[in-house]
Write an enzyme that holds these catalytic residues in place. Sequence first.
Site, PDB file in Angstrom:
ATOM      1  N   TYR A  44      -7.434   7.513  -5.513  1.00 12.40           N
ATOM      2  CA  TYR A  44      -6.656   6.385  -6.041  1.00 12.40           C
ATOM      3  C   TYR A  44      -6.616   6.432  -7.576  1.00 12.40           C
ATOM      4  O   TYR A  44      -5.552   6.271  -8.202  1.00 12.40           O
ATOM      5  CB  TYR A  44      -7.324   5.103  -5.534  1.00 12.40           C
ATOM      6  CG  TYR A  44      -6.640   3.816  -5.883  1.00 12.40           C
ATOM      7  CD1 TYR A  44      -5.404   3.502  -5.349  1.00 12.40           C
ATOM      8  CD2 TYR A  44      -7.255   2.905  -6.733  1.00 12.40           C
ATOM      9  CE1 TYR A  44      -4.779   2.298  -5.661  1.00 12.40           C
ATOM     10  CE2 TYR A  44      -6.649   1.702  -7.055  1.00 12.40           C
ATOM     11  CZ  TYR A  44      -5.412   1.396  -6.511  1.00 12.40           C
ATOM     12  OH  TYR A  44      -4.801   0.219  -6.830  1.00 12.40           O
ATOM     13  N   LYS A  68      -3.272   6.805  -9.714  1.00  9.58           N
ATOM     14  CA  LYS A  68      -2.879   5.689 -10.576  1.00  9.58           C
ATOM     15  C   LYS A  68      -2.759   6.125 -12.028  1.00  9.58           C
ATOM     16  O   LYS A  68      -1.891   5.653 -12.766  1.00  9.58           O
ATOM     17  CB  LYS A  68      -3.901   4.543 -10.461  1.00  9.58           C
ATOM     18  CG  LYS A  68      -3.767   3.759  -9.166  1.00  9.58           C
ATOM     19  CD  LYS A  68      -2.358   3.237  -8.993  1.00  9.58           C
ATOM     20  CE  LYS A  68      -2.196   2.074  -8.070  1.00  9.58           C
ATOM     21  NZ  LYS A  68      -0.778   1.790  -7.785  1.00  9.58           N
TER      22      LYS A  68
HETATM   23  P1  NAD Z   1      -0.745  -5.231  -0.640  1.00 10.70           P
HETATM   24  O1  NAD Z   1      -1.370  -4.363   0.381  1.00 10.70           O
HETATM   25  O2  NAD Z   1      -0.823  -6.696  -0.431  1.00 10.70           O
HETATM   26  O3  NAD Z   1       0.762  -4.834  -0.834  1.00 10.70           O
HETATM   27  C1  NAD Z   1       1.159  -3.497  -0.841  1.00 10.70           C
HETATM   28  C2  NAD Z   1       2.421  -3.411   0.011  1.00 10.70           C
HETATM   29  O4  NAD Z   1       2.905  -2.071  -0.055  1.00 10.70           O
HETATM   30  C3  NAD Z   1       2.167  -3.721   1.473  1.00 10.70           C
HETATM   31  O5  NAD Z   1       3.003  -4.780   1.907  1.00 10.70           O
HETATM   32  C4  NAD Z   1       2.477  -2.433   2.181  1.00 10.70           C
HETATM   33  O6  NAD Z   1       3.063  -2.621   3.459  1.00 10.70           O
HETATM   34  C5  NAD Z   1       3.421  -1.746   1.230  1.00 10.70           C
HETATM   35  N1  NAD Z   1       3.415  -0.298   1.404  1.00 10.70           N
HETATM   36  C6  NAD Z   1       2.343   0.505   1.567  1.00 10.70           C
HETATM   37  N2  NAD Z   1       2.753   1.770   1.717  1.00 10.70           N
HETATM   38  C7  NAD Z   1       4.106   1.779   1.655  1.00 10.70           C
HETATM   39  C8  NAD Z   1       5.080   2.796   1.742  1.00 10.70           C
HETATM   40  N3  NAD Z   1       4.732   4.056   1.935  1.00 10.70           N
HETATM   41  N4  NAD Z   1       6.390   2.450   1.608  1.00 10.70           N
HETATM   42  C9  NAD Z   1       6.740   1.147   1.420  1.00 10.70           C
HETATM   43  N5  NAD Z   1       5.848   0.162   1.357  1.00 10.70           N
HETATM   44  C10 NAD Z   1       4.537   0.461   1.463  1.00 10.70           C
HETATM   45  O7  NAD Z   1      -1.410  -4.848  -2.041  1.00 10.70           O
HETATM   46  P2  NAD Z   1      -1.283  -5.441  -3.516  1.00 10.70           P
HETATM   47  O8  NAD Z   1      -2.641  -5.781  -3.977  1.00 10.70           O
HETATM   48  O9  NAD Z   1      -0.224  -6.427  -3.610  1.00 10.70           O
HETATM   49  O10 NAD Z   1      -0.914  -4.126  -4.334  1.00 10.70           O
HETATM   50  C11 NAD Z   1       0.302  -3.877  -4.968  1.00 10.70           C
HETATM   51  C12 NAD Z   1       0.129  -2.739  -5.955  1.00 10.70           C
HETATM   52  O11 NAD Z   1      -0.786  -3.123  -6.990  1.00 10.70           O
HETATM   53  C13 NAD Z   1      -0.445  -1.484  -5.361  1.00 10.70           C
HETATM   54  O12 NAD Z   1       0.176  -0.373  -5.953  1.00 10.70           O
HETATM   55  C14 NAD Z   1      -1.900  -1.524  -5.764  1.00 10.70           C
HETATM   56  O13 NAD Z   1      -2.489  -0.238  -5.825  1.00 10.70           O
HETATM   57  C15 NAD Z   1      -1.788  -2.147  -7.133  1.00 10.70           C
HETATM   58  N6  NAD Z   1      -3.015  -2.780  -7.607  1.00 10.70           N
HETATM   59  C16 NAD Z   1      -3.423  -3.943  -7.073  1.00 10.70           C
HETATM   60  C17 NAD Z   1      -4.594  -4.526  -7.575  1.00 10.70           C
HETATM   61  C18 NAD Z   1      -5.038  -5.843  -7.070  1.00 10.70           C
HETATM   62  O14 NAD Z   1      -5.974  -6.409  -7.666  1.00 10.70           O
HETATM   63  N7  NAD Z   1      -4.447  -6.369  -6.029  1.00 10.70           N
HETATM   64  C19 NAD Z   1      -5.307  -3.926  -8.592  1.00 10.70           C
HETATM   65  C20 NAD Z   1      -4.834  -2.745  -9.124  1.00 10.70           C
HETATM   66  C21 NAD Z   1      -3.676  -2.186  -8.639  1.00 10.70           C
END
Ligand code: NAD
Length: 909
Positions: free
Chosen positions: A654, A658
């Site tokens: 990851y 990232k």
């Molecule tokens: P989440 O799991 O709630 O949402 C991610 C969404 O992406 C899901 O609905 C999933 O179905 C969709 N998804 C996954 N693979 C896919 C694909 N191949 N094609 C289309 N859709 C796909 O997670 P989140 O926390 O909302 O994360 C959103 C982004 O933020 C991600 O890239 C995550 O790595 C990044 N992020 C989140 C956090 C956090 O604190 N939540 C921190 C750092 C980075």
Amino acid sequence: MIGITSYGAYIPRLRLDRMAIFQAMGWFAPAIMMVAQGHRSMCNWDEDSITMAVAASRDSLCGTDKKKLDGLFLASTTLPFADRQNAGIVSAALNLKENILTSDFTSSQKAGTSALVAALEAVRGSGLKNILVTATDRRETKTAYFYEMWFGDGAASVAVGDKDVIAEFKGSYSVSYDFVDHYRGSSKKYDYVWEERWVRDEGYSKIIPEAINGLMKKLGITIDQVDKLVFPCFFKAEHSNIAKKLKASPDKVVSTMHETCGDTGAAHSLLMLVSALENAKPKDRILVAGFGQGCDALYFEVTENITKLARRNGVKGSDKNKKVIDNYMKWLKFRDIIQTEMGIRAEAPTQTAMTALWRKRKMLLGMVGGKCEKCGTAQFPKMDICVNPACGAVKSQIEYEFADVPAKIKTFTGDLLAVSVDPPHKYGMVQFEGGGRFMADFTDCDFEDLKVGLPVQLVFRKRVEDKERGFINYFWKAMPVPGAAEEMGKVRFDGRVAIITGAGAGLGRVYALELAKRGAKIVVNDLGGSRDGSGTGSSSAADRVVDEIKAAGGEAVANYDNVATPEGGERIVKTALDAFGKVDILINNAGILRDKSFLKMEPENWKAVMDVHLTGAYNVTRPAFKAMRDNGFGRIVMTTSAAGLYGNFGQTNYSAAKMALVGLMNTLKLEGKKYDIKVNTIAPLAASRLTEDVMPPEIFEKSKPEFVAPMVVYLCSEECRESGAIFNSGMGYYNRAAILTGPGIKLGDAGKPPTPEQISENWNSINSMEGAKETEDANSAIFELIAPPDTGKKDAGEQKGAGPDVKGIFGKMTEAFNASAAKDVDAVFQYVISGSGGGNWYVTVKDSKCTVTEGMAEKPTCTLKISDGDFVELITGKLNPMQAFTSGKLKIEGDIMKSQLIGKLFKLN
Ligand code: NAD
């Protein structure tokens, strides 16, 4: 079926706080305090019964075809012309067709309901199928009087017809008595009013029930078959008593609106009826009565069509736009009750040439301009030659109505010299959507409200009053669209198209909802898969968010493709192009997790995470970037993570994916620059299914995605000028992360590379981030290698041979001691010298003697902290002590004043 087909209302924006009346005149008429609740509506200085009637009629006509109107009935007791049909002026302002019946209904407070009965009966019995009934009043009262408190200005309008009926007319009943509760002689400005007790007891409380009971008897109904009872009566207690007398429960009785606007005379029954219709649901039965030398009562039943009416201002909209003032003097001036000096400019001739008014009536009253049939250019006024220099067609213009065309302020000024009842006189150029400009006066605003680009709407107002001849000259003015100023400062996305990957949940969903709320059309992409990306996925996640957006009035389409394949990326972008024709914004947000410590990180887990985060961003960005390039605009947001920026145990896959997105951004920002494509990266922290098991529960609770969304929304906006930056964002805290490069040191030369020993000796200079900065691109970095900036740092090894070293300086310190300057000095100077050539020494000066010891003193008088190189430069006179101190190179702790003796005590150079 005949009945009401539409309704509208207009209550002036200005409301006078009744306490302001009492505060100014309570000394004279203390009893008016009894009715000093709330505020009364008051016309602006350029409003009268005609202008209010036009405003209410326009409200009623919204969403309808006004050319279908066969009649316009205008009811009022304050019509400006006794002999020039006032309904005709309203009809001309509305630009209604010419073969129409217009008529004034006047001389009674029940003129509004009488006009409504007449219109309904005309539709029932004659060839007139659609009639607009507008009632309006702006009554004058003497100051410090109950009636000044009770009355308000306003207008209401009801369209009646036999198609698309929203409230079916069931019948009416009228009584007529020459009951003179008040009257206004034809040459008088103010009403003459008889004793209130008599008016209440013999008038309102007998005549209104008589008409209502008469109607119920005629139709064979009881009060139980009335859901909303509308009748005016500005005596508050009497209003309730009449309802009681009729056995109507209080919840059925529609408010007299005393607190919000006051009694609007001939308009009031219809204004209360509009208020009842605004709150009505299908099948509601409304009984409305109008009082004045008798009483009219009418009965309606609301139909399903009421739910289909276009949105309008009505009473609620007028109330929302109100501006309450407490300036009683302004009220007196606007009402022409006090005479102020207007200056000689006010004496300019105001006569209207009836010939010109007749010839230009469509332009002056109807705000009708022209549109060139050849090139489509709109212009005001309509001319024989097209204003477009590239066209210049002759006699090519068709009529083009500007009154309802949205416009924005192009220029404005506030003129204190020009004559104005409400200075400064505000005017400027407005630009119409779709072409055409107009030099307009601004009204219903303060000078401070005006801004270039502010949306305005046209309103029909009094322009000048020719008091000598008793003529009022009307024209169109511009007023700020209610709420537009607040909207203007907002980050908006009207007309923009945004793709958000992984928008079916978590952060992506909130980004989608917020962008849609601000006007963007959204492609909600989501595979609907599991947290680790395994399984086949489902369409429900994306569909749910699309439904949410639509329910809130936004536009969105769903896409269920997988970002991890090139075809998926292409299809996601195609969805946007097919549905909305372009792509302006892309948020690469889709993500999964497959955490394992490095040795357990099998290739499939490595690949799965790389495929979604890094390759997924590539797959969608590439076709989107092409669409943006073609448009000359784009905003792309990558999603990195603290794990990538700083590292996180168990997330090698990851972290690598990232951080790779930062690399993708770094180059894309360069390639997008000339097409106004800005690329930035967000490092969010938010509660979602990805973080529920890695975040401590108390933090998980506090970190809603809504705290990340504002930053992402800003990065997607036109206002964002940033490109190539990374922002941490979460829990309401936002900061920037960046890759910085230290100043470094140049070692060796072209013919001779430095040795590892030199690297070791110069480690502090190489490793130092003091003065570190960002680098625009790789070329700039390479250029710095070729021609490093002069940081003033010298090879520590060379310096040893070439000049004094730190240790050597302290060795010579006693020699350099100037005993004659040390009389009465008792101090310990501690030196903490950083860097490879540094160390700690302290110098004790006491009894005109000096000793130098390596190490740390127990109680130093002051401590001097400096790097080895800077210390040598300071001692050898190359660095000014004051400069060293102010630049931060030299830090002094303890007794700073004593440290200043050092220069006198030691002469080293
Ligand atoms: P989440 O799991 O709630 O949402 C991610 C969404 O992406 C899901 O609905 C999933 O179905 C969709 N998804 C996954 N693979 C896919 C694909 N191949 N094609 C289309 N859709 C796909 O997670 P989140 O926390 O909302 O994360 C959103 C982004 O933020 C991600 O890239 C995550 O790595 C990044 N992020 C989140 C956090 C956090 O604190 N939540 C921190 C750092 C980075």
